[in-house]
Design an enzyme around this catalytic site. Structure first.
Site, PDB file in Angstrom:
ATOM      1  N   ARG A  25      -5.392  -3.152   2.891  1.00 23.29           N
ATOM      2  CA  ARG A  25      -4.236  -3.148   1.774  1.00 23.29           C
ATOM      3  C   ARG A  25      -3.141  -2.224   2.923  1.00 23.29           C
ATOM      4  O   ARG A  25      -1.935  -3.498   3.134  1.00 23.29           O
ATOM      5  CB  ARG A  25      -4.583  -2.512   1.384  1.00 23.29           C
ATOM      6  CG  ARG A  25      -2.556  -1.526  -0.207  1.00 23.29           C
ATOM      7  CD  ARG A  25      -2.861  -0.701  -0.532  1.00 23.29           C
ATOM      8  NE  ARG A  25      -3.743   0.712  -0.191  1.00 23.29           N
ATOM      9  CZ  ARG A  25      -2.451   1.711   0.738  1.00 23.29           C
ATOM     10  NH1 ARG A  25      -0.880   1.178   1.122  1.00 23.29           N
ATOM     11  NH2 ARG A  25      -3.178   2.744   1.256  1.00 23.29           N
ATOM     12  N   GLU A  62       0.732  21.610   0.066  1.00 18.41           N
ATOM     13  CA  GLU A  62       0.354  20.414  -0.437  1.00 18.41           C
ATOM     14  C   GLU A  62      -0.541  20.761  -2.073  1.00 18.41           C
ATOM     15  O   GLU A  62      -0.098  20.767  -3.008  1.00 18.41           O
ATOM     16  CB  GLU A  62      -0.462  19.736   0.787  1.00 18.41           C
ATOM     17  CG  GLU A  62      -0.650  18.076  -0.480  1.00 18.41           C
ATOM     18  CD  GLU A  62      -1.495  17.461  -0.043  1.00 18.41           C
ATOM     19  OE1 GLU A  62      -1.218  16.243  -0.076  1.00 18.41           O
ATOM     20  OE2 GLU A  62      -2.385  17.782   0.658  1.00 18.41           O
ATOM     21  N   TRP A  84       4.298  12.987   2.873  1.00 18.98           N
ATOM     22  CA  TRP A  84       4.051  11.741   1.885  1.00 18.98           C
ATOM     23  C   TRP A  84       5.629  11.180   1.536  1.00 18.98           C
ATOM     24  O   TRP A  84       6.136  10.449   0.792  1.00 18.98           O
ATOM     25  CB  TRP A  84       4.182  12.890  -0.035  1.00 18.98           C
ATOM     26  CG  TRP A  84       2.977  13.515  -0.348  1.00 18.98           C
ATOM     27  CD1 TRP A  84       1.716  14.379   0.613  1.00 18.98           C
ATOM     28  CD2 TRP A  84       1.918  12.754  -0.833  1.00 18.98           C
ATOM     29  NE1 TRP A  84       0.349  14.824  -1.004  1.00 18.98           N
ATOM     30  CE2 TRP A  84       0.663  13.492  -1.218  1.00 18.98           C
ATOM     31  CE3 TRP A  84       2.471  11.157  -1.483  1.00 18.98           C
ATOM     32  CZ2 TRP A  84      -0.504  12.449  -2.137  1.00 18.98           C
ATOM     33  CZ3 TRP A  84       1.466  10.580  -2.598  1.00 18.98           C
ATOM     34  CH2 TRP A  84      -0.492  11.336  -2.330  1.00 18.98           C
ATOM     35  N   TYR A 148      -1.304  13.255  -8.094  1.00 19.84           N
ATOM     36  CA  TYR A 148      -2.509  14.311  -8.409  1.00 19.84           C
ATOM     37  C   TYR A 148      -1.399  15.795  -8.705  1.00 19.84           C
ATOM     38  O   TYR A 148      -2.280  16.353 -10.225  1.00 19.84           O
ATOM     39  CB  TYR A 148      -2.833  14.634  -7.199  1.00 19.84           C
ATOM     40  CG  TYR A 148      -4.002  14.050  -6.157  1.00 19.84           C
ATOM     41  CD1 TYR A 148      -4.547  13.983  -6.433  1.00 19.84           C
ATOM     42  CD2 TYR A 148      -2.700  13.563  -4.889  1.00 19.84           C
ATOM     43  CE1 TYR A 148      -5.470  13.362  -5.728  1.00 19.84           C
ATOM     44  CE2 TYR A 148      -3.863  12.529  -3.527  1.00 19.84           C
ATOM     45  CZ  TYR A 148      -4.544  12.214  -4.156  1.00 19.84           C
ATOM     46  OH  TYR A 148      -5.421  11.402  -3.505  1.00 19.84           O
ATOM     47  N   ARG A 181     -20.081  20.413 -17.202  1.00 14.24           N
ATOM     48  CA  ARG A 181     -19.000  19.630 -17.833  1.00 14.24           C
ATOM     49  C   ARG A 181     -17.031  20.592 -17.011  1.00 14.24           C
ATOM     50  O   ARG A 181     -16.265  20.009 -17.130  1.00 14.24           O
ATOM     51  CB  ARG A 181     -18.641  19.570 -18.825  1.00 14.24           C
ATOM     52  CG  ARG A 181     -19.288  19.289 -19.398  1.00 14.24           C
ATOM     53  CD  ARG A 181     -19.584  19.368 -20.815  1.00 14.24           C
ATOM     54  NE  ARG A 181     -20.968  19.013 -21.916  1.00 14.24           N
ATOM     55  CZ  ARG A 181     -20.700  18.634 -23.605  1.00 14.24           C
ATOM     56  NH1 ARG A 181     -19.894  18.945 -23.944  1.00 14.24           N
ATOM     57  NH2 ARG A 181     -21.577  18.261 -23.728  1.00 14.24           N
ATOM     58  N   ARG A 220     -12.724   8.167  -2.548  1.00 19.68           N
ATOM     59  CA  ARG A 220     -12.968   6.999  -3.280  1.00 19.68           C
ATOM     60  C   ARG A 220     -12.661   6.088  -1.425  1.00 19.68           C
ATOM     61  O   ARG A 220     -13.345   5.219  -1.621  1.00 19.68           O
ATOM     62  CB  ARG A 220     -12.337   6.018  -4.397  1.00 19.68           C
ATOM     63  CG  ARG A 220     -10.796   6.398  -4.145  1.00 19.68           C
ATOM     64  CD  ARG A 220     -10.136   5.332  -4.982  1.00 19.68           C
ATOM     65  NE  ARG A 220      -8.526   5.552  -4.538  1.00 19.68           N
ATOM     66  CZ  ARG A 220      -8.080   4.639  -4.454  1.00 19.68           C
ATOM     67  NH1 ARG A 220      -8.901   3.758  -3.241  1.00 19.68           N
ATOM     68  NH2 ARG A 220      -6.780   5.263  -3.688  1.00 19.68           N
ATOM     69  N   ASP A 223      -9.599   8.449   5.261  1.00 18.36           N
ATOM     70  CA  ASP A 223      -9.305   7.913   6.267  1.00 18.36           C
ATOM     71  C   ASP A 223      -9.369   9.188   7.901  1.00 18.36           C
ATOM     72  O   ASP A 223      -9.289  10.442   7.447  1.00 18.36           O
ATOM     73  CB  ASP A 223      -7.682   7.897   6.371  1.00 18.36           C
ATOM     74  CG  ASP A 223      -6.350   7.836   7.730  1.00 18.36           C
ATOM     75  OD1 ASP A 223      -7.183   8.255   8.572  1.00 18.36           O
ATOM     76  OD2 ASP A 223      -5.272   7.959   7.647  1.00 18.36           O
ATOM     77  N   ILE A 262     -12.421   4.528   9.522  1.00 20.59           N
ATOM     78  CA  ILE A 262     -11.588   4.585  10.940  1.00 20.59           C
ATOM     79  C   ILE A 262     -10.087   3.591  11.263  1.00 20.59           C
ATOM     80  O   ILE A 262     -10.857   2.563  10.838  1.00 20.59           O
ATOM     81  CB  ILE A 262     -12.607   5.249  11.983  1.00 20.59           C
ATOM     82  CG1 ILE A 262     -13.410   6.118  11.858  1.00 20.59           C
ATOM     83  CG2 ILE A 262     -11.484   5.159  13.642  1.00 20.59           C
ATOM     84  CD1 ILE A 262     -14.165   6.306  12.828  1.00 20.59           C
ATOM     85  N   TYR A 263      -9.809   3.703  11.162  1.00 19.65           N
ATOM     86  CA  TYR A 263      -8.122   2.792  11.265  1.00 19.65           C
ATOM     87  C   TYR A 263      -8.305   2.325  12.563  1.00 19.65           C
ATOM     88  O   TYR A 263      -8.840   3.357  13.623  1.00 19.65           O
ATOM     89  CB  TYR A 263      -7.336   3.291  11.372  1.00 19.65           C
ATOM     90  CG  TYR A 263      -6.136   3.411   9.517  1.00 19.65           C
ATOM     91  CD1 TYR A 263      -6.753   2.031   8.297  1.00 19.65           C
ATOM     92  CD2 TYR A 263      -6.236   4.245   8.904  1.00 19.65           C
ATOM     93  CE1 TYR A 263      -6.210   1.924   7.661  1.00 19.65           C
ATOM     94  CE2 TYR A 263      -6.351   4.065   7.308  1.00 19.65           C
ATOM     95  CZ  TYR A 263      -6.131   2.787   6.504  1.00 19.65           C
ATOM     96  OH  TYR A 263      -5.591   3.360   5.539  1.00 19.65           O
TER      97      TYR A 263
END
Length: 317
Positions: A25, A62, A84, A148, A181, A220, A223, A262-263
């Protein structure tokens, strides 16, 4: 090498040796694998990586921000936590209110153009000052949408009904520890488009055995260089805090990945980190009997943390 750093280094090596080159992306490009799991025994020590310096303050503030249900970056900036900023800054510079120099593609351009980087830093400083000191500006541009904290504390379904997942989870662990649960989901399909960044750490589940609380996270998208060291420590800290709230000891943190990547502009940094040996991991101290919901960063302490220096790398926005 200590067990925590070894698990992380093994993941890095696996991606470098087995990963597939993929577009992404951000336009940066990644080397990626699908499906991996790491396990950390939290009774041994606290898994703050030592082969590069990782800021516990950024991780803890955070996490507390999430626990409060906050989605505005003012709280983070009050603790000099800038992780952020880019997503909120992007909203401002793409708005009709913005009158400064063109900030299109600021993440990439700031790395390759020194003159632009100076302009970017100047505009970011203006932005942060306005977030901290201008309430109207803060409300308009500091909020990241239903990220979040909103999903953890104020989930809203299609009928408009609201639900505090975190409080309910704690109540259920206390009342029925053997339940299967004990789950919190940050992935709310009806609100993905309202989030500055769809949740990467999407779902986590708790498990009680022999008076110990364990947590498994499904992430999901990961990085590996910039994000994963934070995620390991953040969910380990969350496990400690919820265990204390429920009068339990800590067990394991289990970290399960979907797309672990890994970028391509992080490869040199990863290789530098892999060349280092580890130190003994630190210990976590919680210096308060306050409720989880009332804790602040000042109530937490990392003891005996020794690490190699931090390694800088660009963030992909």
């Amino acid at each position: 090498m200590n067990n925590f750093d070894k698990a992380y280094h093994d993941l890095c090596k696996k991606v470098l040796s087995e990963g597939e080159s993929k577009d992404d992306r951000t336009g940066t490009g990644t080397i990626s694998i699908f499906g991996h799991q790491m396990r950390f025994d939290l009774s041994e020590a606290f898994p703050l990586l030592t082969t590069k310096k990782v800021s516990f303050k950024l991780i803890a503030t955070e996490l507390i921000w999430f626990i409060k249900g906050d989605t505005n970056i003012r709280y983070l900036l009050q603790y000099k936590n800038n992780i952020w900023n880019e997503w909120a800054f992007k909203k401002w510079v793409e708005s009709e209110d913005y009158e400064g120099p063109d900030m299109t593609d600021f993440g990439r351009r700031s790395l390759v153009d020194d003159n632009f980087n100076e302009q970017y830093k100047a505009q970011l400083a203006i932005f942060k000052d306005k977030i901290l000191n201008d309430d109207d500006f803060m409300k308009k541009f500091g909020d990241l949408g239903n990220v979040y904290g909103k999903q953890w504390r104020d989930w809203k379904d299609v009928n408009g009904q609201r639900f505090d997942q975190l409080q309910t989870l704690i109540d259920n662990i206390k009342q029925n520890p053997n339940s299967r649960r004990h789950i919190i989901s940050a992935w709310n399909p009806t609100e993905i488009d309202t989030m500055a960044l769809p949740p990467c750490h999407t779902l986590f589940q708790f498990y009680v055995k022999d008076g110990k609380l364990s947590c498994q996270l499904y992430q999901r998208s990961a990085d590996i260089f910039l994000g994963v060291p934070f995620n390991i420590a953040s969910y380990s800290l969350l496990t400690h805090l919820i265990a204390k709230e429920c009068n339990l000891e800590v067990g394991e943190f289990v970290h399960t990945f979907g797309d672990a990547h890994i970028y391509k502009n992080h490869i040199d940094a990863i290789e530098e980190q892999l060349s280092r040996d580890s130190f003994d991991p630190p210990k976590l101290k919680i210096n308060s009997d306050k409720s989880l919901f009332d804790l602040e960063y000042e109530d937490l302490e990392i003891e005996g943390y020794k690490s190699h220096p931090s390694i800088k790398a660009p963030i992909a926005v």
